[in-house]
Design a protein around this motif. Structure first.
Motif, PDB file in Angstrom:
ATOM      1  N   LEU A  91       5.647  -4.032   7.410  1.00 54.28           N
ATOM      2  CA  LEU A  91       6.116  -5.247   8.084  1.00 54.28           C
ATOM      3  C   LEU A  91       5.063  -5.788   9.045  1.00 54.28           C
ATOM      4  O   LEU A  91       4.867  -7.002   9.154  1.00 54.28           O
ATOM      5  N   SER A  92       4.373  -4.887   9.754  1.00 53.05           N
ATOM      6  CA  SER A  92       3.360  -5.335  10.714  1.00 53.05           C
ATOM      7  C   SER A  92       2.254  -6.119  10.031  1.00 53.05           C
ATOM      8  O   SER A  92       1.801  -7.148  10.531  1.00 53.05           O
ATOM      9  N   LEU A 100      -0.727  -3.904  14.354  1.00 53.62           N
ATOM     10  CA  LEU A 100      -1.257  -4.800  13.325  1.00 53.62           C
ATOM     11  C   LEU A 100      -1.070  -4.209  11.929  1.00 53.62           C
ATOM     12  O   LEU A 100      -1.384  -4.836  10.927  1.00 53.62           O
ATOM     13  N   GLY A 101      -0.583  -2.968  11.895  1.00 51.66           N
ATOM     14  CA  GLY A 101      -0.364  -2.330  10.596  1.00 51.66           C
ATOM     15  C   GLY A 101      -1.640  -1.808   9.967  1.00 51.66           C
ATOM     16  O   GLY A 101      -1.671  -1.482   8.790  1.00 51.66           O
ATOM     17  N   GLU A 102      -2.720  -1.727  10.751  1.00 49.15           N
ATOM     18  CA  GLU A 102      -3.981  -1.260  10.166  1.00 49.15           C
ATOM     19  C   GLU A 102      -3.965   0.245   9.937  1.00 49.15           C
ATOM     20  O   GLU A 102      -4.729   0.772   9.135  1.00 49.15           O
ATOM     21  N   ILE A 103      -3.118   0.924  10.698  1.00 48.98           N
ATOM     22  CA  ILE A 103      -3.040   2.381  10.607  1.00 48.98           C
ATOM     23  C   ILE A 103      -1.584   2.771  10.420  1.00 48.98           C
ATOM     24  O   ILE A 103      -0.695   2.188  11.025  1.00 48.98           O
ATOM     25  N   LEU A 104      -1.360   3.765   9.566  1.00 47.71           N
ATOM     26  CA  LEU A 104      -0.016   4.311   9.388  1.00 47.71           C
ATOM     27  C   LEU A 104       0.194   5.365  10.466  1.00 47.71           C
ATOM     28  O   LEU A 104      -0.660   6.210  10.695  1.00 47.71           O
ATOM     29  N   ASN A 105       1.337   5.296  11.155  1.00 43.64           N
ATOM     30  CA  ASN A 105       1.599   6.228  12.258  1.00 43.64           C
ATOM     31  C   ASN A 105       2.122   7.564  11.721  1.00 43.64           C
ATOM     32  O   ASN A 105       3.315   7.778  11.611  1.00 43.64           O
TER      33      ASN A 105
END
Lengths: 428, 428
Positions: A26-27, B15-20
């Motif tokens: 989603l981000s 920003l969704g650049e990295i998966l947590n």
């Protein structure tokens, strides 16, 4: 610019049983829409805590997107809590009820009583159909705030978001951000970043490097009033980056390595056959992920034992005895054998040690040999994966190397050579 | 029981650049310690928003664990904000400064000025050494609250947590939570929940249903002063649920369908060979995901075209012409052919239409036939996947059905039958 929060609902997330990939998905999509994400949160299936998380989020942000908790069971409470928070009532939607009943009828069973709950919809608001499951999504708008409720399973939320929610949200966005991703294989993230040099400090477009699954990517993002304006800002930078990065680049945007390979093979009118040992079918699986792979994929064979390598692929006992199964020579004979078996233009042979067991000082876990054979030439490459303890990564990365070898071969291949090959094949 | 929150810090996450993945890792570890995670949150590198997230978390919870924002650059602010919130001052730690200088010396460079910031430590509190990077972790305790600050990169946080933080936190834990997951295949989530009935309303243990990748699961969680006490609470419920769910259950806890299949085949001393069309190697790939699969996996063959089905598997022209490639008969001949080719006890043949193209009214996308052949019997099953537009899911689910067929076969197989088979095979 409107601000947004993402709230994931599910005790299984708080227990760490599931990795929250929805928040990342989603981000990325919201950034694309020019909507800023202020916060991502996760709470469990607890009505009181969920309600307070919803209230807090609406105090800070214009838009709240929830994921999960729309299922049929008693602990699925997102819809109820969100509607109560905004003071919106729920009613049974006859059409959704019918769809649910049909869904179960198609599966040859009748609908469990509990699924009726999924036909409850907010009295006012927008419904997003779920083509991949039973829980529809919803948008509620009230007093300048918007709550969007989406299902939890990634296979459901992703198509629903792209098809219905993204167009719905675009009215909240006061400009557009477009992004392009340059995908490379065979170069590390920092080496790629050095090549990208000055572009990394740009403001519009921005260029950011990242790494994923053994590949290095550059993400180019541009902001504009219109898509055309944003694309025009991107274009010259994209063009120059593609030149600088040369044949490390296998694709732009969502194209995967295997898609790039299948497209190139179709374009060059080449067929392939794959013989795998350590990758156990991973290369065949990834190639056949791509619709239309049947045009180029003749066959795949997975052989672990020496015996099967001999019987199915015709690998010689001499080579296996002298050099062992994990060797250049065996990879080459596998590639050759599977090419003949599959009557293909190109044969690929892969042999190695995926781990965790089976390694020796000479031939450690993560070592593999990948061979490519056509009617007139052969290539073989030694690959050593560095994350030795990770069987999945070993297999994935080794498969990627094989796909990249195919990509480079197909890229350099020209048609005149194909007709030579065909002639030669006819003489065989 | 102490309650905890996890706060991840980093604009790249928003920003969704990295998966947590850190939140999941920490959640699993905290559950193990019997510490309840109330909430997971993510905020960007913004001092004001970070400070308010820290304050809110400390109002709700006893322990706050932060990840990220401990690096050397100006946007790394976690330490400063957390210390200010608790009213704790920072001082330069001479030993850490020395370690940092050594770290860079060992890499043949001198320390950048900005890294000095990383030697600032809280005046009171505990320091957790970082063996895999430059940012140490910290614990601050004040007024019954505890903040634990950890670095962001997974390869730094994981060893630090396991070696230093877990022992540190064990003093906060006044009990333990254990969970078990019952994994089923072939039954939907709501049907499974109906079978589980009353157990779903229990308090200790709790039982919760969820669905993932076409499979339905039940999670049983129990709280106790000791692991033994918690296990004793779980055991009778787990036992009864396993009885109620019967042979829908393929495994308990982290075992996957393919792991369950490989273990059963090893246990029953059975070997397999797999012929795939529409799944394109997915079954072979999933079986060989499991270390030790080589003990049971003889070979896999992927054939798309009629010609390859004939040449490699010996499928007859008559069957292909009369019934077509997508038919019970072809699946059976594929299963038979690959069993002989691979000299295996069991052959599996899969043929179907993965989509998106290739479907007809008679044989729609998502249809497949899966056959199992041994030396004396054969089974064939028709499978219709309902998410027709999702090639990946079609292939995954069809592969799961084939694995489940193998599982059920192996479960029912008894050794006396194996020796009959062997005799028969010798006579062939």
């Amino acid at each position: 610019m409107p601000v947004c929060e993402i709230l994931s609902v599910g005790t299984e997330l708080l227990l760490g049983e599931i990795l929250n990939t929805n928040a990342q998905f989603l981000s990325v999509e919201l950034a694309d829409l020019g909507i800023s994400v202020l916060r991502q949160s996760t709470v469990g299936d607890n009505p009181r805590r969920l309600a307070s998380a919803v209230k807090e989020a609406l105090e800070r942000s214009d838009i709240l997107i929830t994921t999960g908790g729309l299922g049929p069971t008693a602990d699925d409470i997102t819809k109820e809590v969100c509607c109560e928070t905004l003071g919106v009532k729920l009613k049974t939607d006859a059409e959704i009820l019918k769809q649910l009943e049909d869904y179960f009828l198609n599966r040859g069973t009748s609908m469990p009583e509990s699924n009726k709950k999924q036909a409850l919809v907010p009295e006012s608001g927008t419904i997003f159909p779920n083509k991949n499951g039973t829980a529809p999504g919803f948008a509620l708008e009230k007093d300048g705030k918007c709550i969007i409720m989406l299902p939890g399973p990634p296979r459901e939320i992703r198509p629903m978001f792209l098809e219905y929610v993204k167009p719905f949200l675009s009215k909240h966005s006061d400009g557009i951000i477009i992004t392009h991703t340059v995908r490379t294989f065979g170069i590390g993230e920092s080496a790629m970043a050095e090549l990208a040099g000055n572009y990394l400090s740009g403001d519009n477009p921005t260029v950011a490097p990242y790494a994923k699954d053994g590949e290095a990517m550059l993400r180019i993002g541009a902001r504009g009033k219109t898509r055309a304006e944003a694309e025009a800002l991107c274009a010259p930078v994209l063009k120059e980056l593609l030149e600088v990065l040369g044949d490390f680049v296998y694709g732009v945007d969502s194209q995967s390595l295997q898609e790039s390979v299948v497209n190139l093979l179709i374009q060059k009118n080449l067929t392939i056959a794959i013989a795998e040992s350590c990758t156990g079918g991973y290369v065949a699986k990834r190639i056949t992920d791509i619709p239309g792979a049947s045009k180029v994929f003749q066959c795949g064979v997975v052989t672990y034992s020496d015996e099967m390598k001999k019987i199915i692929l015709g690998v010689s006992s001499e080579v296996l005895e002298k050099h062992g199964a994990i060797s250049e020579q065996t990879a080459l004979e596998m590639a050759h054998g599977v090419r003949l078996l599959g009557k293909a233009d190109i044969g690929i042979g892969i042999t190695g040690i995926a781990g965790p067991g089976g390694g020796t000082a000479d031939k450690p876990v993560g070592l593999s040999f990948i061979a490519l054979s056509d009617s007139s030439s052969r290539i073989v490459e030694k690959v050593e994966v560095l994350r030795k303890s990770d069987r999945e990564y070993n297999r994935f990365y080794t498969a990627s190397k094989a796909l990249d070898m195919l990509r480079r071969y197909a890229q350099e291949f020209n048609e005149s050579r194909k007709s030579e090959n065909n002639n030669e094949r006819r003489h065989n």
